[in-house]
Design a protein around this motif. Structure first.
Motif, PDB file in Angstrom:
ATOM      1  N   ARG A 136      38.567  40.913  37.901  1.00 16.75           N
ATOM      2  CA  ARG A 136      37.177  40.562  38.208  1.00 16.75           C
ATOM      3  C   ARG A 136      37.010  40.250  39.701  1.00 16.75           C
ATOM      4  NH1 ARG A 136      37.423  39.209  33.097  1.00 16.75           N
ATOM      5  NH2 ARG A 136      37.797  37.030  32.726  1.00 16.75           N
ATOM      6  N   LEU A 137      37.955  39.506  40.250  1.00 15.58           N
ATOM      7  CA  LEU A 137      37.884  39.176  41.669  1.00 15.58           C
ATOM      8  C   LEU A 137      38.146  40.408  42.541  1.00 15.58           C
ATOM      9  CD1 LEU A 137      39.737  35.735  41.567  1.00 15.58           C
ATOM     10  CD2 LEU A 137      37.270  36.130  41.817  1.00 15.58           C
ATOM     11  N   LEU A 138      39.056  41.255  42.096  1.00 10.41           N
ATOM     12  CA  LEU A 138      39.369  42.474  42.833  1.00 10.41           C
ATOM     13  C   LEU A 138      38.156  43.399  42.879  1.00 10.41           C
ATOM     14  CD1 LEU A 138      41.768  43.926  44.222  1.00 10.41           C
ATOM     15  CD2 LEU A 138      42.291  44.960  42.013  1.00 10.41           C
ATOM     16  N   VAL A 139      37.489  43.548  41.745  1.00 12.53           N
ATOM     17  CA  VAL A 139      36.281  44.365  41.685  1.00 12.53           C
ATOM     18  C   VAL A 139      35.185  43.764  42.551  1.00 12.53           C
ATOM     19  CG1 VAL A 139      34.430  45.155  40.123  1.00 12.53           C
ATOM     20  CG2 VAL A 139      36.807  45.361  39.430  1.00 12.53           C
ATOM     21  N   GLY A 140      35.193  42.444  42.680  1.00 10.85           N
ATOM     22  CA  GLY A 140      34.226  41.759  43.539  1.00 10.85           C
ATOM     23  C   GLY A 140      34.510  41.938  45.022  1.00 10.85           C
ATOM     24  N   GLY A 141      35.595  42.630  45.353  1.00  9.87           N
ATOM     25  CA  GLY A 141      35.887  42.937  46.741  1.00  9.87           C
ATOM     26  C   GLY A 141      36.824  41.974  47.432  1.00  9.87           C
ATOM     27  N   LEU A 142      37.406  41.039  46.701  1.00  6.33           N
ATOM     28  CA  LEU A 142      38.302  40.078  47.328  1.00  6.33           C
ATOM     29  C   LEU A 142      39.656  40.717  47.642  1.00  6.33           C
ATOM     30  CD1 LEU A 142      36.116  38.184  46.060  1.00  6.33           C
ATOM     31  CD2 LEU A 142      37.934  36.527  45.781  1.00  6.33           C
ATOM     32  N   THR A 143      40.292  40.234  48.698  1.00  9.60           N
ATOM     33  CA  THR A 143      41.632  40.685  49.060  1.00  9.60           C
ATOM     34  C   THR A 143      42.644  39.915  48.238  1.00  9.60           C
ATOM     35  OG1 THR A 143      41.936  39.011  50.766  1.00  9.60           O
ATOM     36  CG2 THR A 143      40.864  41.088  51.444  1.00  9.60           C
ATOM     37  N   ASP A 144      43.915  40.347  48.315  1.00 11.92           N
ATOM     38  CA  ASP A 144      44.987  39.644  47.604  1.00 11.92           C
ATOM     39  C   ASP A 144      45.042  38.172  48.013  1.00 11.92           C
ATOM     40  OD1 ASP A 144      45.607  42.113  46.543  1.00 11.92           O
ATOM     41  OD2 ASP A 144      47.452  42.379  47.680  1.00 11.92           O
ATOM     42  N   ARG A 145      44.911  37.916  49.300  1.00  8.10           N
ATOM     43  CA  ARG A 145      44.964  36.523  49.795  1.00  8.10           C
ATOM     44  C   ARG A 145      43.783  35.707  49.261  1.00  8.10           C
ATOM     45  NH1 ARG A 145      49.048  35.782  53.102  1.00  8.10           N
ATOM     46  NH2 ARG A 145      49.777  37.451  54.439  1.00  8.10           N
ATOM     47  N   GLU A 146      42.603  36.306  49.248  1.00  6.21           N
ATOM     48  CA  GLU A 146      41.413  35.601  48.738  1.00  6.21           C
ATOM     49  C   GLU A 146      41.534  35.349  47.235  1.00  6.21           C
ATOM     50  OE1 GLU A 146      38.039  37.275  51.867  1.00  6.21           O
ATOM     51  OE2 GLU A 146      38.662  38.528  50.167  1.00  6.21           O
ATOM     52  N   ILE A 147      42.117  36.313  46.506  1.00  7.83           N
ATOM     53  CA  ILE A 147      42.345  36.134  45.066  1.00  7.83           C
ATOM     54  C   ILE A 147      43.322  34.984  44.848  1.00  7.83           C
ATOM     55  CG2 ILE A 147      43.376  37.195  43.013  1.00  7.83           C
ATOM     56  CD1 ILE A 147      42.229  39.904  44.055  1.00  7.83           C
ATOM     57  N   ALA A 148      44.377  34.963  45.636  1.00  6.91           N
ATOM     58  CA  ALA A 148      45.375  33.896  45.517  1.00  6.91           C
ATOM     59  C   ALA A 148      44.727  32.531  45.732  1.00  6.91           C
ATOM     60  CB  ALA A 148      46.503  34.133  46.517  1.00  6.91           C
ATOM     61  N   THR A 149      43.889  32.438  46.749  1.00  4.23           N
ATOM     62  CA  THR A 149      43.212  31.171  47.039  1.00  4.23           C
ATOM     63  C   THR A 149      42.262  30.793  45.909  1.00  4.23           C
ATOM     64  OG1 THR A 149      43.365  31.613  49.410  1.00  4.23           O
ATOM     65  CG2 THR A 149      41.738  29.981  48.712  1.00  4.23           C
ATOM     66  N   ALA A 150      41.486  31.753  45.434  1.00  4.65           N
ATOM     67  CA  ALA A 150      40.494  31.480  44.383  1.00  4.65           C
ATOM     68  C   ALA A 150      41.150  31.036  43.080  1.00  4.65           C
ATOM     69  CB  ALA A 150      39.635  32.719  44.147  1.00  4.65           C
ATOM     70  N   LEU A 151      42.331  31.575  42.768  1.00  2.00           N
ATOM     71  CA  LEU A 151      42.991  31.263  41.501  1.00  2.00           C
ATOM     72  C   LEU A 151      44.108  30.229  41.642  1.00  2.00           C
ATOM     73  CD1 LEU A 151      43.211  34.860  39.953  1.00  2.00           C
ATOM     74  CD2 LEU A 151      41.536  33.069  39.458  1.00  2.00           C
TER      75      LEU A 151
END
Length: 172
Positions: A136-151
Motif C-alpha cells: 500500500r505504501l509502495l503504491v502510494g509512491g513511498l521509497t524503501d526508506r520512507e516505508i521503513a520509517t512509516a512502519l
C-alpha cells in the motif's frame, strides 16, 4: 492435474477397449469419465453417460465392475445435485437410447480443463499482512526508506519486503 491425467488414461483405455469390442471394460472408462465430468461442470454429459452405462449393463445381463459402480455412484450423486431429479432422469433416459458410436463420441468429448492460473488478485492474497502494508505504501509512491520509517522497521527489512512482494507478484 490428476483429473486431467485420469481423463487422458480413460480416453486411451476407451479407444483400446472399443477397438477390441469389450463392452464390459468400456463401462469402466465410461464410468470414470462420467465421474470426472460430473466434477468439472459437465453434469449433462455425465448423466447421459450414466444412462448409457445402465443400458449396456442391462443388455449384457451382467453387473458393473466394482470400480465402475463406485465412479458411477459418485457421478450420480453429483449430477443429481447439479441437475435435479427430473432433468437427471431425462438425461439418463436419453443416454440409455444412444447408439454405440454416439456413446463413444460423447465420452471422447469429455474434457477436463487445466487449472486456472492465479491472477494478480490471487497472488496479492498470497501476500502476508505486513507485505500488504508495504505494498500500500509502495503504491502510494513511498521509497524503501520512507516505508521503513512509516512502519517503524529497518531500511533493509523494508527492502526485503519490497523484493518479496515483487517476486510474489511476478514483477521483474
Amino acid at each position: 492435474a490428476q483429473d486431467r491425467r485420469a481423463a487422458q488414461l480413460y480416453h486411451e483405455a476407451l479407444r483400446h477397449w472399443v477397438g477390441i469390442r469389450d463392452r464390459g471394460l468400456v463401462t469402466l472408462a465410461l464410468a470414470g469419465l462420467a465421474e470426472l465430468a460430473s466434477r468439472h461442470g459437465q453434469a449433462i454429459a455425465a448423466a447421459t453417460l450414466l444412462g448409457s452405462i445402465d443400458a449396456m449393463a442391462e443388455s449384457a445381463g451382467a453387473p458393473h465392475f466394482h470400480t465402475a459402480r463406485l465412479n458411477a455412484a459418485r457421478a450420480d450423486a453429483a449430477v443429481l445435485a447439479a441437475l435435479g431429479a427430473e432433468e437427471c432422469a431425462r438425461r439418463r433416459t436419453a443416454g440409455a437410447h444412444l447408439h454405440w458410436d454416439d456413446i463413444v463420441a460423447l465420452a471422447a468429448a469429455i474434457h477436463i480443463p487445466p487449472p486456472p492460473v492465479a491472477g494478480p488478485a490471487a497472488q496479492a492474497r498470497a501476500l502476508t499482512p505486513r507485505e500488504r502494508d508495504v505494498l500500500r505504501l509502495l503504491v502510494g509512491g513511498l521509497t524503501d526508506r520512507e516505508i521503513a520509517t512509516a512502519l517503524f522497521i529497518g531500511h533493509r527489512t523494508a527492502q526485503d519486503h519490497v523484493s518479496h512482494i515483487l517476486d510474489k507478484l511476478g514483477v521483474v
